[in-house]
Scaffold this motif. Structure first.
Motif, PDB file in Angstrom:
ATOM      1  N   GLU A 174       0.833  -1.199   0.000  1.00  0.00           N
ATOM      2  CA  GLU A 174       0.000   0.000   0.000  1.00  0.00           C
ATOM      3  C   GLU A 174       0.868   1.250   0.000  1.00  0.00           C
ATOM      4  O   GLU A 174       2.004   1.240   0.506  1.00  0.00           O
ATOM      5  CB  GLU A 174      -0.919   0.028   1.230  1.00  0.00           C
ATOM      6  CG  GLU A 174      -1.912  -1.110   1.290  1.00  0.00           C
ATOM      7  CD  GLU A 174      -2.763  -1.047   2.541  1.00  0.00           C
ATOM      8  OE1 GLU A 174      -2.501  -0.156   3.384  1.00  0.00           O
ATOM      9  OE2 GLU A 174      -3.675  -1.876   2.676  1.00  0.00           O
ATOM     10  N   LYS A 175       0.338   2.313  -0.569  1.00  0.00           N
ATOM     11  CA  LYS A 175       0.970   3.622  -0.483  1.00  0.00           C
ATOM     12  C   LYS A 175       0.616   4.251   0.865  1.00  0.00           C
ATOM     13  O   LYS A 175      -0.559   4.339   1.214  1.00  0.00           O
ATOM     14  CB  LYS A 175       0.482   4.501  -1.631  1.00  0.00           C
ATOM     15  CG  LYS A 175       1.150   5.870  -1.674  1.00  0.00           C
ATOM     16  CD  LYS A 175       0.629   6.665  -2.865  1.00  0.00           C
ATOM     17  CE  LYS A 175       1.289   8.042  -2.914  1.00  0.00           C
ATOM     18  NZ  LYS A 175       0.780   8.856  -4.052  1.00  0.00           N
ATOM     19  N   LYS A 228       1.103   7.303   3.908  1.00  0.00           N
ATOM     20  CA  LYS A 228       1.474   8.677   4.269  1.00  0.00           C
ATOM     21  C   LYS A 228       2.224   8.648   5.593  1.00  0.00           C
ATOM     22  O   LYS A 228       1.740   8.095   6.579  1.00  0.00           O
ATOM     23  CB  LYS A 228       0.223   9.546   4.379  1.00  0.00           C
ATOM     24  CG  LYS A 228       0.519  10.992   4.748  1.00  0.00           C
ATOM     25  CD  LYS A 228      -0.750  11.825   4.795  1.00  0.00           C
ATOM     26  CE  LYS A 228      -1.609  11.443   5.977  1.00  0.00           C
ATOM     27  NZ  LYS A 228      -2.768  12.347   6.125  1.00  0.00           N
ATOM     28  N   LEU A 257      14.473   4.046  -1.106  1.00  0.00           N
ATOM     29  CA  LEU A 257      13.541   5.017  -1.661  1.00  0.00           C
ATOM     30  C   LEU A 257      13.915   6.423  -1.228  1.00  0.00           C
ATOM     31  O   LEU A 257      14.341   6.638  -0.086  1.00  0.00           O
ATOM     32  CB  LEU A 257      12.107   4.704  -1.220  1.00  0.00           C
ATOM     33  CG  LEU A 257      11.519   3.364  -1.685  1.00  0.00           C
ATOM     34  CD1 LEU A 257      10.150   3.187  -1.070  1.00  0.00           C
ATOM     35  CD2 LEU A 257      11.423   3.318  -3.203  1.00  0.00           C
ATOM     36  N   VAL A 316      11.997  10.103  -1.330  1.00  0.00           N
ATOM     37  CA  VAL A 316      10.759  10.828  -1.612  1.00  0.00           C
ATOM     38  C   VAL A 316      10.858  12.204  -0.991  1.00  0.00           C
ATOM     39  O   VAL A 316      11.536  12.397   0.044  1.00  0.00           O
ATOM     40  CB  VAL A 316       9.529  10.073  -1.043  1.00  0.00           C
ATOM     41  CG1 VAL A 316       9.325   8.765  -1.768  1.00  0.00           C
ATOM     42  CG2 VAL A 316       9.673   9.824   0.447  1.00  0.00           C
ATOM     43  N   PRO A 333       5.799   4.812  -1.455  1.00  0.00           N
ATOM     44  CA  PRO A 333       5.138   3.853  -2.358  1.00  0.00           C
ATOM     45  C   PRO A 333       5.301   2.432  -1.840  1.00  0.00           C
ATOM     46  O   PRO A 333       6.052   2.182  -0.901  1.00  0.00           O
ATOM     47  CB  PRO A 333       5.889   4.074  -3.681  1.00  0.00           C
ATOM     48  CG  PRO A 333       7.226   4.541  -3.276  1.00  0.00           C
ATOM     49  CD  PRO A 333       7.044   5.363  -2.026  1.00  0.00           C
ATOM     50  N   PRO A 334       4.620   1.454  -2.446  1.00  0.00           N
ATOM     51  CA  PRO A 334       4.793   0.058  -2.026  1.00  0.00           C
ATOM     52  C   PRO A 334       6.234  -0.413  -2.180  1.00  0.00           C
ATOM     53  O   PRO A 334       6.949  -0.022  -3.102  1.00  0.00           O
ATOM     54  CB  PRO A 334       3.850  -0.710  -2.967  1.00  0.00           C
ATOM     55  CG  PRO A 334       2.844   0.293  -3.394  1.00  0.00           C
ATOM     56  CD  PRO A 334       3.561   1.598  -3.468  1.00  0.00           C
ATOM     57  N   GLN A 335       6.640  -1.245  -1.237  1.00  0.00           N
ATOM     58  CA  GLN A 335       8.026  -1.723  -1.210  1.00  0.00           C
ATOM     59  C   GLN A 335       8.021  -3.154  -0.690  1.00  0.00           C
ATOM     60  O   GLN A 335       7.053  -3.606  -0.071  1.00  0.00           O
ATOM     61  CB  GLN A 335       8.888  -0.823  -0.308  1.00  0.00           C
ATOM     62  CG  GLN A 335      10.385  -0.988  -0.489  1.00  0.00           C
ATOM     63  CD  GLN A 335      11.162   0.020   0.349  1.00  0.00           C
ATOM     64  OE1 GLN A 335      10.560   0.748   1.132  1.00  0.00           O
ATOM     65  NE2 GLN A 335      12.462   0.069   0.167  1.00  0.00           N
TER      66      GLN A 335
END
Length: 609
Positions: A73-74, A76, A102, A104, A119-121
């Protein structure tokens, strides 16, 4: 002093240097540097690098929310902290959030609070920190976990699987019966009566609105308004609906010959009742095909609907005129057969059983009333219910409906049992009256008078016939010719009758002789037919004139009455049964209104056409 889970800090720089030297995942790790791809530096980066004497860790992370995220899932992320006292003027700068491999952007929200979207990882524990240029950290490392989504297998209960397979089996049997019992060729090649053709055209015009469902299905599929499973079921049901329409048209043309069963003895209407296809009832009603059509075991559609607890199907059948007081064929367990209420009670549907028991008693009362065995009407309390409807809650209304049902059932049962007792009293009184000698003598005298009157009538008729004959044959010649012809005819008839009798008698004698000699006398060593003696049956007494069949049927009917009243009375012991009864009552009222509305619309359409 702050305590954020990383130990107390007397000097932020000294703590960072110790952390970097002791931590295996320090910021000088070449694996972290390899992740970053150099790009254009921001203004904040230039400002930071313009001060060569500034230490690398200038931001202290106090909290990361949430502390973990699902890997698919993305997410926050909110990073909360504060800058070192010497770098408070950089509090409104935009930074980068490094989470494992990542990078961001970390958006500034307010002083000390940054927001970023991960993001998904792949699952695992990674280091999270803030950076100015996307490479070197300006904060301490924070452990962040990417968790894998737990796979929850939808464990379908075994009962649900069996129920779905059973329902699918009934659907296959219905489709097989509809598609394999087609007689289109015989219908087209045979002569069709004008009346049947006219009725078939009327039925086709009545059911023409079924074709509109195809357009609705296509529109909903193209707009993706329904799930795939629901669309597939809708397609299958729509196919069966149109095939049932064609099947009914064929049966109307064939004078409604619907005696077709599947491998287990069920007809089309029985399978529709099991599956709960309420739309089929209106089609059968418009085709004037009996809703009480029995299968090979004497079950009607109402029996099957009650057995499987199909409340809407039961309501639709009762609204269309199905009889609730019919019984199935007798079995070893139930010698008197079972009503629909009995079958519902056997499966545990107490509210439905009580509702059907009440309807059974009322229907039997109306049948006896039409036959002239009962006079008067049942008292109802619908007005009392309507007046108290707005001043009671659901539980009170369920109790009122239960009381009204018990009152109706008890009154109907009492009136029916009274009619049974009255009929039995008449039979016994007539038997006693005919058993007395005086009544027997009166009957003999009356029979003799009737016989005497009949003989006189026959004599007078013969005399009138002889007078007419004499009038026709007045002359001697005509009379002699007539007598001669009459004698010849009598002789010929007598000779022919004697020949026929002798021929038949010879056959019977020869057959009896062969059978007697070959089997009874020679083989079995017994007496022949001439040695048989026929015993005269004993005459029954006057008290045994009532047939056993009538006694048994009356006893079974009384037992059904008692069972029906007990079913209605059992609702007082179960609150769930009361609620089920009220729900079934409301469903039946709704189905009745819908059926009446469809009938009115159909009548208006026929009048306009």
């Amino acid at each position: 002093m702050l305590n954020n889970g990383f130990g107390s800090q007397d000097s932020f720089g000294r703590w960072v240097n110790n952390f970097i030297s002791d931590s295996p995942g320090s910021v000088d790790d070449p694996s972290l540097e390899a992740v970053y791809t150099p790009g254009q530096e921001s203004s904040t980066t230039a400002v930071f690098h313009s001060h060569s004497n500034i230490p690398e860790q200038v931001f202290n992370i106090t909290d990361v929310s949430p502390a973990w995220a699902f890997s698919t899932e993305k997410t926050k992320i909110l990073v909360t902290g504060f800058f070192h006292d010497s770098f408070q003027h950089f509090g409104r700068s935009n930074l980068f959030c490094i989470c494992g491999e990542l990078r961001v952007p970390a958006e500034f929200l307010q002083l000390g609070v940054y927001r970023c979207f991960l993001p998904p990882q792949s699952p695992g524990v990674v280091n999270l920190y803030l950076s100015v240029d996307g490479n070197k950290p300006v904060s301490q490392l924070f452990s962040f976990e990417h968790r894998s989504v737990p796979v929850i297998e939808k464990a379908i209960p075994q009962d649900d699987q069996l129920y779905k397979w059973e329902e699918f089996e009934f659907q296959v049997r219905l489709a097989h019966l509809l598609f394999t019992s087609s007689n289109k060729i015989s219908v087209l090649t045979s002569k069709i009566s004008p009346d049947n053709l006219l009725e078939a055209k009327k039925l086709a015009s009545r059911t023409s609105h079924l074709l509109n469902s195809w357009a609705y299905l296509m529109k909903s599929i193209q707009a993706n308004e329904v799930p795939f499973d629901q669309a597939r079921d809708h397609l299958f049901e729509l196919t069966l609906k149109n095939r049932l329409k064609e099947w009914l048209l064929e049966k109307v043309i064939e004078n409604r010959n619907t005696k077709e069963y599947d491998s287990k003895g069920l007809g089309v209407i029985h399978l529709c009742a099991v599956l709960g296809y309420t739309w089929s009832i209106l089609l059968f009603s418009w085709a004037n095909i009996s809703l009480d059509f029995r299968d090979k075991h004497g079950w009607t559609a109402l029996h099957w609907a009650a057995y499987y607890g199909r409340e809407k199907m039961v309501a639709a059948l009762l609204s269309a005129g199905a009889r609730p007081n019919l019984v199935t064929d007798p079995t070893k367990e139930f010698l008197g057969g079972c009503t629909a209420a009995d079958l519902a009670q056997q499966k545990g549907y107490e509210g439905l059983a009580a509702f059907l028991a009440e309807k059974c008693l009322v229907a039997q009362f109306k049948d006896m009333q039409m036959a002239g065995n009962i006079t008067g009407n049942l008292e109802t309390i619908k007005a009392e219910q309507a007046s108290n409807l707005g001043n009671s809650n659901e539980d009170e209304q369920s109790l009122k409906d239960t009381l009204a049902a018990y009152r109706t059932a008890a009154e109907a049962a009492a009136r029916i049992q009274g009619a049974f007792r009255e009929h039995e009293l008449k039979v016994r009184s007539s038997a006693v009256r005919f058993a007395s000698k005086e009544e027997e003598a009166k009957n003999i005298i009356a029979a003799m008078k009737i016989q005497h009157a009949f003989r006189n009538f026959e004599v007078r008729r013969k005399i009138a016939a002889a007078a007419r004959i004499q009038y026709r044959f007045q002359t001697w010649k005509m009379r002699r010719e007539f007598l001669n012809m009459r004698k010849k005819a009598i002789r010929i008839q007598a000779a022919f009758r004697g020949f026929q009798v002798r021929r038949q008698y010879q056959k019977i004698t020869w057959s009896v002789g062969v059978l007697e000699k070959a089997i009874l006398r020679w083989r079995l060593k017994r007496k022949g037919f001439r040695g048989l003696q026929v015993s005269q049956p004993e005459e029954k007494e006057g008290g045994e004139e009532v047939e056993d069949f009538y006694k048994t049927s009356q006893k079974q009917a009384e037992e059904r009455l008692e069972r029906s009243v007990v079913k209605v009375q059992a609702m007082f012991r179960s609150k769930k049964a009361q609620q089920d009864y009220r729900r079934m009552k409301l469903v039946h009222e709704e189905a009745q209104l819908e059926y009446d509305g469809m009938q009115e619309l159909d009548q208006m359409a026929m009048e306009e056409s």
